[in-house]
Motif scaffolding. Structure first.
Motif, PDB file in Angstrom:
ATOM      1  N   ASP A 194     -23.898  21.862  12.932  1.00  0.00           N
ATOM      2  CA  ASP A 194     -24.692  22.965  12.396  1.00  0.00           C
ATOM      3  C   ASP A 194     -24.253  24.283  13.027  1.00  0.00           C
ATOM      4  O   ASP A 194     -23.972  24.349  14.224  1.00  0.00           O
ATOM      5  N   GLY A 195     -24.202  25.308  12.221  1.00  0.00           N
ATOM      6  CA  GLY A 195     -23.867  26.634  12.721  1.00  0.00           C
ATOM      7  C   GLY A 195     -22.402  26.979  12.620  1.00  0.00           C
ATOM      8  O   GLY A 195     -22.018  28.122  12.826  1.00  0.00           O
ATOM      9  N   VAL A 196     -21.550  25.989  12.306  1.00  0.00           N
ATOM     10  CA  VAL A 196     -20.118  26.246  12.178  1.00  0.00           C
ATOM     11  C   VAL A 196     -19.771  26.281  10.695  1.00  0.00           C
ATOM     12  O   VAL A 196     -19.985  25.316   9.979  1.00  0.00           O
ATOM     13  N   SER A 197     -19.257  27.423  10.244  1.00  0.00           N
ATOM     14  CA  SER A 197     -18.888  27.549   8.834  1.00  0.00           C
ATOM     15  C   SER A 197     -17.413  27.266   8.610  1.00  0.00           C
ATOM     16  O   SER A 197     -17.026  26.732   7.581  1.00  0.00           O
ATOM     17  N   SER A 198     -16.575  27.637   9.579  1.00  0.00           N
ATOM     18  CA  SER A 198     -15.145  27.369   9.453  1.00  0.00           C
ATOM     19  C   SER A 198     -14.513  27.306  10.836  1.00  0.00           C
ATOM     20  O   SER A 198     -14.994  27.893  11.795  1.00  0.00           O
ATOM     21  N   ALA A 258     -23.305  33.111  20.556  1.00  0.00           N
ATOM     22  CA  ALA A 258     -21.906  32.694  20.578  1.00  0.00           C
ATOM     23  C   ALA A 258     -21.666  31.723  21.729  1.00  0.00           C
ATOM     24  O   ALA A 258     -20.906  30.770  21.608  1.00  0.00           O
ATOM     25  N   GLU A 259     -22.342  31.975  22.862  1.00  0.00           N
ATOM     26  CA  GLU A 259     -22.191  31.088  24.020  1.00  0.00           C
ATOM     27  C   GLU A 259     -22.683  29.676  23.687  1.00  0.00           C
ATOM     28  O   GLU A 259     -22.052  28.685  24.033  1.00  0.00           O
ATOM     29  N   GLY A 260     -23.803  29.581  23.001  1.00  0.00           N
ATOM     30  CA  GLY A 260     -24.337  28.279  22.612  1.00  0.00           C
ATOM     31  C   GLY A 260     -23.420  27.563  21.640  1.00  0.00           C
ATOM     32  O   GLY A 260     -23.184  26.362  21.750  1.00  0.00           O
ATOM     33  N   LEU A 261     -22.867  28.306  20.689  1.00  0.00           N
ATOM     34  CA  LEU A 261     -21.953  27.722  19.713  1.00  0.00           C
ATOM     35  C   LEU A 261     -20.655  27.296  20.389  1.00  0.00           C
ATOM     36  O   LEU A 261     -20.108  26.235  20.087  1.00  0.00           O
ATOM     37  N   GLU A 262     -20.181  28.090  21.325  1.00  0.00           N
ATOM     38  CA  GLU A 262     -18.964  27.732  22.064  1.00  0.00           C
ATOM     39  C   GLU A 262     -19.190  26.443  22.868  1.00  0.00           C
ATOM     40  O   GLU A 262     -18.363  25.537  22.848  1.00  0.00           O
ATOM     41  N   VAL A 321     -15.461  32.756  19.085  1.00  0.00           N
ATOM     42  CA  VAL A 321     -16.634  32.292  18.350  1.00  0.00           C
ATOM     43  C   VAL A 321     -17.337  33.513  17.777  1.00  0.00           C
ATOM     44  O   VAL A 321     -17.589  34.480  18.491  1.00  0.00           O
ATOM     45  N   ASP A 322     -17.616  33.463  16.496  1.00  0.00           N
ATOM     46  CA  ASP A 322     -18.401  34.518  15.860  1.00  0.00           C
ATOM     47  C   ASP A 322     -19.720  33.881  15.451  1.00  0.00           C
ATOM     48  O   ASP A 322     -19.786  33.148  14.468  1.00  0.00           O
ATOM     49  N   ASP A 323     -20.766  34.146  16.221  1.00  0.00           N
ATOM     50  CA  ASP A 323     -22.049  33.484  15.962  1.00  0.00           C
ATOM     51  C   ASP A 323     -22.692  33.952  14.665  1.00  0.00           C
ATOM     52  O   ASP A 323     -23.496  33.244  14.079  1.00  0.00           O
ATOM     53  N   GLU A 324     -22.329  35.137  14.180  1.00  0.00           N
ATOM     54  CA  GLU A 324     -22.907  35.630  12.923  1.00  0.00           C
ATOM     55  C   GLU A 324     -22.344  34.907  11.709  1.00  0.00           C
ATOM     56  O   GLU A 324     -23.067  34.570  10.781  1.00  0.00           O
ATOM     57  N   THR A 325     -21.020  34.648  11.729  1.00  0.00           N
ATOM     58  CA  THR A 325     -20.381  34.007  10.579  1.00  0.00           C
ATOM     59  C   THR A 325     -20.192  32.508  10.781  1.00  0.00           C
ATOM     60  O   THR A 325     -19.933  31.791   9.824  1.00  0.00           O
ATOM     61  N   GLY A 326     -20.280  32.052  12.028  1.00  0.00           N
ATOM     62  CA  GLY A 326     -20.053  30.642  12.316  1.00  0.00           C
ATOM     63  C   GLY A 326     -18.589  30.262  12.365  1.00  0.00           C
ATOM     64  O   GLY A 326     -18.235  29.090  12.304  1.00  0.00           O
ATOM     65  N   GLU A 327     -17.718  31.247  12.510  1.00  0.00           N
ATOM     66  CA  GLU A 327     -16.281  30.989  12.577  1.00  0.00           C
ATOM     67  C   GLU A 327     -15.877  30.718  14.019  1.00  0.00           C
ATOM     68  O   GLU A 327     -16.263  31.438  14.935  1.00  0.00           O
ATOM     69  N   VAL A 328     -15.081  29.662  14.198  1.00  0.00           N
ATOM     70  CA  VAL A 328     -14.645  29.241  15.529  1.00  0.00           C
ATOM     71  C   VAL A 328     -13.129  29.106  15.522  1.00  0.00           C
ATOM     72  O   VAL A 328     -12.551  28.573  14.572  1.00  0.00           O
ATOM     73  N   THR A 329     -12.470  29.578  16.585  1.00  0.00           N
ATOM     74  CA  THR A 329     -11.030  29.392  16.756  1.00  0.00           C
ATOM     75  C   THR A 329     -10.811  28.525  17.990  1.00  0.00           C
ATOM     76  O   THR A 329     -11.316  28.839  19.065  1.00  0.00           O
ATOM     77  N   VAL A 330     -10.076  27.432  17.797  1.00  0.00           N
ATOM     78  CA  VAL A 330      -9.786  26.485  18.866  1.00  0.00           C
ATOM     79  C   VAL A 330      -8.274  26.441  19.054  1.00  0.00           C
ATOM     80  O   VAL A 330      -7.527  26.363  18.072  1.00  0.00           O
TER      81      VAL A 330
END
Length: 108
Positions: free
Chosen positions: A70-74, A3-7, A33-42
């Motif tokens: 890559d890695g972001v689904s929504s 999640a840290e990397g995706l954030e 950030v949910d690293d399992e689902t790729g969901e991000v809230t900004v």
């Protein structure tokens, strides 16, 4: 991916690809950030809160981030709360529902 990397990658993407947010006195923060689902809230705020094109910026981020990273689904873009909350929440909320904003594609 963590999640840290995706954030971090999301912050970098927004800084590099949507610089207008900060250049115009706004700010963004990655709230969740949910690293399992790729969901991000900004969250966006500051000058973005009362800006007439904020709904378009929000829409562009929601559609482009998953396509280009890559890695972001929504992505869900929300308004910041607290002391950084919307300057004109009634106007910007009203604008989000306007038909004119649905298909607009800002130049970023």
């Amino acid at each position: 991916m963590s999640a840290e990397g995706l954030e971090r990658r999301t912050r970098n993407y927004l800084s590099n690809n949507v610089p207008q947010i900060q250049e115009h006195g706004g700010f963004f923060e990655v709230q969740d950030v949910d690293d399992e689902t790729g969901e991000v809230t900004v969250a966006i705020g500051g000058a973005c809160s009362g800006c007439g094109i904020a709904p378009m910026t929000m829409n562009a981020i929601e559609h482009r981030l998953p396509d280009e990273m890559d890695g972001v689904s929504s992505v869900k873009v929300v308004r910041a709360g607290g002391p950084r909350a919307a300057v004109m929440p009634t106007k910007t909320a009203e604008m989000e529902s306007m038909e004119e904003y649905r298909d607009y594609s800002p130049p970023f």
